[in-house]
Design an enzyme around this catalytic site. Structure first.
Site, PDB file in Angstrom:
ATOM      1  N   THR A  36      35.240 -23.918  21.852  1.00 12.57           N
ATOM      2  CA  THR A  36      34.492 -23.321  22.944  1.00 12.57           C
ATOM      3  C   THR A  36      33.509 -23.646  23.464  1.00 12.57           C
ATOM      4  N   THR A 121      26.386 -12.916   8.153  1.00 13.63           N
ATOM      5  CA  THR A 121      24.566 -13.327   8.955  1.00 13.63           C
ATOM      6  C   THR A 121      23.895 -12.216   8.155  1.00 13.63           C
ATOM      7  N   ASP A 122      22.990 -12.506   7.792  1.00 13.08           N
ATOM      8  CA  ASP A 122      21.736 -11.505   7.344  1.00 13.08           C
ATOM      9  C   ASP A 122      21.282 -10.452   8.271  1.00 13.08           C
ATOM     10  N   GLU A 123      21.887 -10.492   9.624  1.00  9.37           N
ATOM     11  CA  GLU A 123      21.349  -9.393  10.717  1.00  9.37           C
ATOM     12  C   GLU A 123      22.531  -8.702  10.542  1.00  9.37           C
ATOM     13  N   TYR A 148      26.908  -9.201  18.294  1.00  7.28           N
ATOM     14  CA  TYR A 148      26.843 -10.144  17.889  1.00  7.28           C
ATOM     15  C   TYR A 148      26.714  -9.888  16.092  1.00  7.28           C
ATOM     16  N   SER A 150      26.874  -6.639  15.397  1.00 15.28           N
ATOM     17  CA  SER A 150      27.361  -5.725  14.807  1.00 15.28           C
ATOM     18  C   SER A 150      29.162  -5.546  14.473  1.00 15.28           C
ATOM     19  N   LYS A 152      29.497  -8.860  13.457  1.00 14.00           N
ATOM     20  CA  LYS A 152      29.454 -10.215  12.250  1.00 14.00           C
ATOM     21  C   LYS A 152      29.439  -8.787  11.275  1.00 14.00           C
ATOM     22  N   LYS A 187      20.084 -22.139  21.054  1.00 14.13           N
ATOM     23  CA  LYS A 187      19.398 -21.306  20.019  1.00 14.13           C
ATOM     24  C   LYS A 187      17.765 -22.261  19.908  1.00 14.13           C
ATOM     25  N   PHE A 188      17.061 -20.797  19.537  1.00 14.08           N
ATOM     26  CA  PHE A 188      15.897 -21.326  19.840  1.00 14.08           C
ATOM     27  C   PHE A 188      15.082 -22.469  19.592  1.00 14.08           C
ATOM     28  N   PRO A 190      16.132 -25.787  19.081  1.00 12.07           N
ATOM     29  CA  PRO A 190      17.044 -26.766  19.377  1.00 12.07           C
ATOM     30  C   PRO A 190      16.264 -26.801  20.763  1.00 12.07           C
ATOM     31  N   ARG A 271      14.349 -10.441  24.083  1.00 13.36           N
ATOM     32  CA  ARG A 271      15.595  -9.462  24.703  1.00 13.36           C
ATOM     33  C   ARG A 271      15.910  -8.267  23.942  1.00 13.36           C
TER      34      ARG A 271
HETATM   35  P1  NAD Z   1      28.235 -22.083  16.434  1.00  8.78           P
HETATM   36  O1  NAD Z   1      28.821 -21.664  17.673  1.00  8.78           O
HETATM   37  O2  NAD Z   1      27.706 -23.511  16.618  1.00  8.78           O
HETATM   38  O3  NAD Z   1      29.946 -22.703  15.978  1.00  8.78           O
HETATM   39  C1  NAD Z   1      31.227 -21.675  16.196  1.00  8.78           C
HETATM   40  C2  NAD Z   1      32.160 -22.845  16.167  1.00  8.78           C
HETATM   41  O4  NAD Z   1      33.766 -21.531  16.131  1.00  8.78           O
HETATM   42  C3  NAD Z   1      31.987 -23.337  17.564  1.00  8.78           C
HETATM   43  O5  NAD Z   1      33.018 -24.986  17.043  1.00  8.78           O
HETATM   44  C4  NAD Z   1      32.998 -22.265  17.926  1.00  8.78           C
HETATM   45  O6  NAD Z   1      34.241 -23.957  18.872  1.00  8.78           O
HETATM   46  C5  NAD Z   1      34.650 -22.561  16.783  1.00  8.78           C
HETATM   47  N1  NAD Z   1      34.721 -21.154  17.769  1.00  8.78           N
HETATM   48  C6  NAD Z   1      34.313 -19.929  17.954  1.00  8.78           C
HETATM   49  N2  NAD Z   1      35.368 -19.212  18.505  1.00  8.78           N
HETATM   50  C7  NAD Z   1      36.366 -19.603  17.860  1.00  8.78           C
HETATM   51  C8  NAD Z   1      37.946 -18.781  17.759  1.00  8.78           C
HETATM   52  N3  NAD Z   1      38.585 -18.044  18.457  1.00  8.78           N
HETATM   53  N4  NAD Z   1      38.832 -20.092  17.257  1.00  8.78           N
HETATM   54  C9  NAD Z   1      38.275 -20.655  16.742  1.00  8.78           C
HETATM   55  N5  NAD Z   1      37.410 -21.470  16.993  1.00  8.78           N
HETATM   56  C10 NAD Z   1      36.301 -20.762  17.257  1.00  8.78           C
HETATM   57  O7  NAD Z   1      27.663 -20.888  14.868  1.00  8.78           O
HETATM   58  P2  NAD Z   1      26.796 -21.617  13.920  1.00  8.78           P
HETATM   59  O8  NAD Z   1      25.596 -21.307  14.249  1.00  8.78           O
HETATM   60  O9  NAD Z   1      27.556 -22.429  13.116  1.00  8.78           O
HETATM   61  O10 NAD Z   1      27.972 -20.695  13.087  1.00  8.78           O
HETATM   62  C11 NAD Z   1      28.686 -20.747  11.692  1.00  8.78           C
HETATM   63  C12 NAD Z   1      28.703 -19.262  11.315  1.00  8.78           C
HETATM   64  O11 NAD Z   1      27.526 -19.066  10.953  1.00  8.78           O
HETATM   65  C13 NAD Z   1      29.329 -17.628  12.586  1.00  8.78           C
HETATM   66  O12 NAD Z   1      29.959 -17.612  11.512  1.00  8.78           O
HETATM   67  C14 NAD Z   1      27.648 -17.545  11.927  1.00  8.78           C
HETATM   68  O13 NAD Z   1      28.049 -16.161  12.063  1.00  8.78           O
HETATM   69  C15 NAD Z   1      26.956 -17.853  10.858  1.00  8.78           C
HETATM   70  N6  NAD Z   1      25.599 -17.713  10.754  1.00  8.78           N
HETATM   71  C16 NAD Z   1      25.188 -18.282  11.708  1.00  8.78           C
HETATM   72  C17 NAD Z   1      23.505 -18.644  11.352  1.00  8.78           C
HETATM   73  C18 NAD Z   1      22.861 -19.425  12.070  1.00  8.78           C
HETATM   74  O14 NAD Z   1      21.902 -19.133  12.396  1.00  8.78           O
HETATM   75  N7  NAD Z   1      23.111 -19.965  12.997  1.00  8.78           N
HETATM   76  C19 NAD Z   1      23.253 -17.798   9.978  1.00  8.78           C
HETATM   77  C20 NAD Z   1      23.922 -17.386   9.117  1.00  8.78           C
HETATM   78  C21 NAD Z   1      25.665 -17.186   9.301  1.00  8.78           C
HETATM   79  O1  TDX Z   2      14.123 -19.417  24.052  1.00  9.16           O
HETATM   80  C1  TDX Z   2      13.567 -18.469  23.490  1.00  9.16           C
HETATM   81  N1  TDX Z   2      13.117 -17.849  22.962  1.00  9.16           N
HETATM   82  C2  TDX Z   2      13.157 -16.887  21.303  1.00  9.16           C
HETATM   83  O2  TDX Z   2      11.253 -16.648  21.784  1.00  9.16           O
HETATM   84  C3  TDX Z   2      15.275 -18.482  22.117  1.00  9.16           C
HETATM   85  C4  TDX Z   2      16.583 -18.893  22.517  1.00  9.16           C
HETATM   86  C5  TDX Z   2      15.384 -17.061  21.214  1.00  9.16           C
HETATM   87  N2  TDX Z   2      13.592 -16.963  20.708  1.00  9.16           N
HETATM   88  C6  TDX Z   2      13.882 -16.178  19.515  1.00  9.16           C
HETATM   89  C7  TDX Z   2      14.298 -14.656  19.714  1.00  9.16           C
HETATM   90  C8  TDX Z   2      14.500 -14.385  18.056  1.00  9.16           C
HETATM   91  O3  TDX Z   2      14.051 -13.928  17.193  1.00  9.16           O
HETATM   92  O4  TDX Z   2      13.646 -16.977  18.487  1.00  9.16           O
HETATM   93  C9  TDX Z   2      14.489 -15.968  17.150  1.00  9.16           C
HETATM   94  C10 TDX Z   2      15.584 -16.914  17.105  1.00  9.16           C
HETATM   95  O5  TDX Z   2      16.498 -16.831  18.258  1.00  9.16           O
HETATM   96  P1  TDX Z   2      18.174 -17.313  18.302  1.00  9.16           P
HETATM   97  O6  TDX Z   2      17.763 -18.987  17.552  1.00  9.16           O
HETATM   98  O7  TDX Z   2      18.642 -17.129  19.540  1.00  9.16           O
HETATM   99  O8  TDX Z   2      18.658 -16.518  16.947  1.00  9.16           O
HETATM  100  P2  TDX Z   2      18.544 -15.715  16.156  1.00  9.16           P
HETATM  101  O9  TDX Z   2      18.794 -14.054  17.214  1.00  9.16           O
HETATM  102  O10 TDX Z   2      17.886 -15.035  15.103  1.00  9.16           O
HETATM  103  O11 TDX Z   2      20.282 -15.425  15.385  1.00  9.16           O
HETATM  104  C11 TDX Z   2      20.721 -16.709  14.663  1.00  9.16           C
HETATM  105  O12 TDX Z   2      20.032 -16.105  13.103  1.00  9.16           O
HETATM  106  C12 TDX Z   2      21.404 -15.853  12.627  1.00  9.16           C
HETATM  107  C13 TDX Z   2      21.845 -16.810  15.078  1.00  9.16           C
HETATM  108  O13 TDX Z   2      21.518 -17.557  16.354  1.00  9.16           O
HETATM  109  C14 TDX Z   2      22.637 -16.521  14.623  1.00  9.16           C
HETATM  110  O14 TDX Z   2      24.106 -16.675  14.374  1.00  9.16           O
HETATM  111  C15 TDX Z   2      22.834 -15.573  13.251  1.00  9.16           C
HETATM  112  O15 TDX Z   2      23.708 -14.887  12.697  1.00  9.16           O
END
Ligand code: NAD
Ligand code: TDX
Length: 332
Positions: A36, A121-123, A148, A150, A152, A187-188, A190, A271
């Site tokens: 995706t 996720t912790d969410e 998101y 809900s 998960k 994401k926040f 990056p 948000r």
């Molecule tokens: P991400 O969005 O970077 O990556 C998701 C990947 O899944 C992508 O490579 C995408 O192409 C693939 N994908 C999406 N829909 C798909 C489908 N229908 N079939 C096959 N592939 C598909 O996400 P991430 O941040 O790496 O998160 C990975 C996992 O970890 C998720 O399950 C997320 O809920 C969980 N998680 C993320 C965080 C966080 O901080 N990012 C924290 C806790 C848990």
């Molecule tokens: O530009 C921004 N400014 C800002 O203040 C963005 C993108 C986010 N934020 C805030 C929102 C959140 O409080 O920063 C915090 C982190 O935001 P995100 O990176 O979007 O993460 P969050 O919503 O906390 O969720 C992340 O952690 C749990 C992951 O995206 C999820 O996949 C994971 O389950």
């Protein structure tokens, strides 16, 4: 061991693939990913193709997932729609991938009797007050806030039910906010690093008092491996590294580490439904399985992450303008 890693071309999945490649050289890894907007083959570039294979397919595709699951020993299920802001504007892909996709994986795992580790996720536990002395534990009640979280939570419920009703061999982990290389610029962390690199000001939602419990993605990977190898079937483990910081502190630290004035950021609209605070109690994982996080110095982890984005502009540039256009539509 033949691992099937769904979502292995995304942020955390690809870091996990690289981690396993390094620490379990005998294992064979198949990445199953639909690519995706969030998936990128560059994330797993440079790995030996005789050890790391790739299938481009959707987890909702019953036949494809069935075939891939039949050929592996264990599935590590990372694939998901993962961004809260997107889920507020377009929830359907979240319902489809996170719920229906997990259902298809569960059916395949049940049919072929394979081990499953489900990444969550912790969410799913909702949010905490800033002064609540209790953190999330595996016994915390589910109380998700966003489309998101809900979806998960729903996927976790399916995994629990398939274990109890059909005896599938599954474990679940709920991890806190990850940071590190290969994280999408939506994401926040990056987003702010690349805004500063492009000469713009970081964007803080609302007052910025919201707290996230940051963990380096390498520590998430080591936690998942320990659970795969030693976890109790049917159990849920929380992964976190005591990394609570509010968003304002993180933006100010990023600005400082990048040589800018720490007040050089903008407040933007909050948000909707924004969770206030997440905090993980990882003592079950630490005490029962002997896991410990290694990357606990947030400042130096953040420095390394900033350097990675500085050195890998060709990786993030193609996504950046599109992502900011999307944020303009969201009004944030
Ligand atoms: P991400 O969005 O970077 O990556 C998701 C990947 O899944 C992508 O490579 C995408 O192409 C693939 N994908 C999406 N829909 C798909 C489908 N229908 N079939 C096959 N592939 C598909 O996400 P991430 O941040 O790496 O998160 C990975 C996992 O970890 C998720 O399950 C997320 O809920 C969980 N998680 C993320 C965080 C966080 O901080 N990012 C924290 C806790 C848990
Ligand atoms: O530009 C921004 N400014 C800002 O203040 C963005 C993108 C986010 N934020 C805030 C929102 C959140 O409080 O920063 C915090 C982190 O935001 P995100 O990176 O979007 O993460 P969050 O919503 O906390 O969720 C992340 O952690 C749990 C992951 O995206 C999820 O996949 C994971 O389950």
């Amino acid at each position: 061991m033949k691992l099937l890693v769904t979502g292995g071309a995304g942020f955390i999945g690809s870091n996990f693939v690289r981690y396993i490649y390094r620490v379990r050289p005998q294992w064979d890894i198949t990445v199953y990913d639909a690519l995706t907007y969030a998936g990128n083959l560059k994330n797993i570039e440079g790995l030996d193709p005789s050890r790391v294979h790739f299938i481009q397919a959707d987890i909702c595709d019953e036949n494809q997932i069935d075939k891939a699951v039949a050929e592996c020993d264990a599935v590590i299920h990372f694939a998901a729609e993962s961004h809260n802001d997107n889920s507020l504007h377009s929830p359907w892909p979240f319902v489809n991938t996170n719920i229906v996709g997990t259902f298809q994986i569960l059916e395949a795992v049940r049919k072929h009797d394979k081990r499953l580790h489900h990444i969550s996720t912790d969410e799913v536990y909702g949010d905490l007050e800033l002064d609540d002395p209790n953190k999330f534990t595996p016994d915390s009640p589910y109380n998700p806030s966003s489309p998101y979280s809900s979806t998960k939570a729903s996927s976790d419920m399916l995994v629990r039910a398939w274990h109890r009703s059909f005896g599938i061999r599954a474990t679940i982990s709920n991890c806190s906010n990850n940071y590190g290389p290969y994280q999408h610029v939506e994401k926040f962390i990056p987003r702010q690093i690349t805004e500063i690199l492009e000469g713009r000001r970081p964007k803080l939602y609302g007052t910025g008092e919201n707290v996230r419990d940051w963990i380096h993605t390498e520590d998430h990977s080591s936690g998942v491996l320990v659970i795969l190898e030693k976890g109790e079937i049917g159990d849920t483990y929380l992964i976190g590294a005591n990394g609570e910081k509010n968003n304002k502190e993180v933006i100010e630290l990023l600005l400082e580490l990048m040589g800018k004035d720490k007040n050089n950021y903008d407040h933007v609209d909050d948000r909707p439904g924004h969770d206030l605070r997440y905090a993980i109690d990882a003592s079950k994982l630490e005490n029962e399985l002997g896991w410990k996080p290694q990357y606990t110095n947030f400042r130096s982890g953040l420095e390394d992450t900033i350097n990675w984005y500085k050195d890998n502009e060709s990786w993030w540039k193609p996504q950046k303008a599109k992502t900011e256009e999307k944020y303009q539509e969201f009004g944030r």
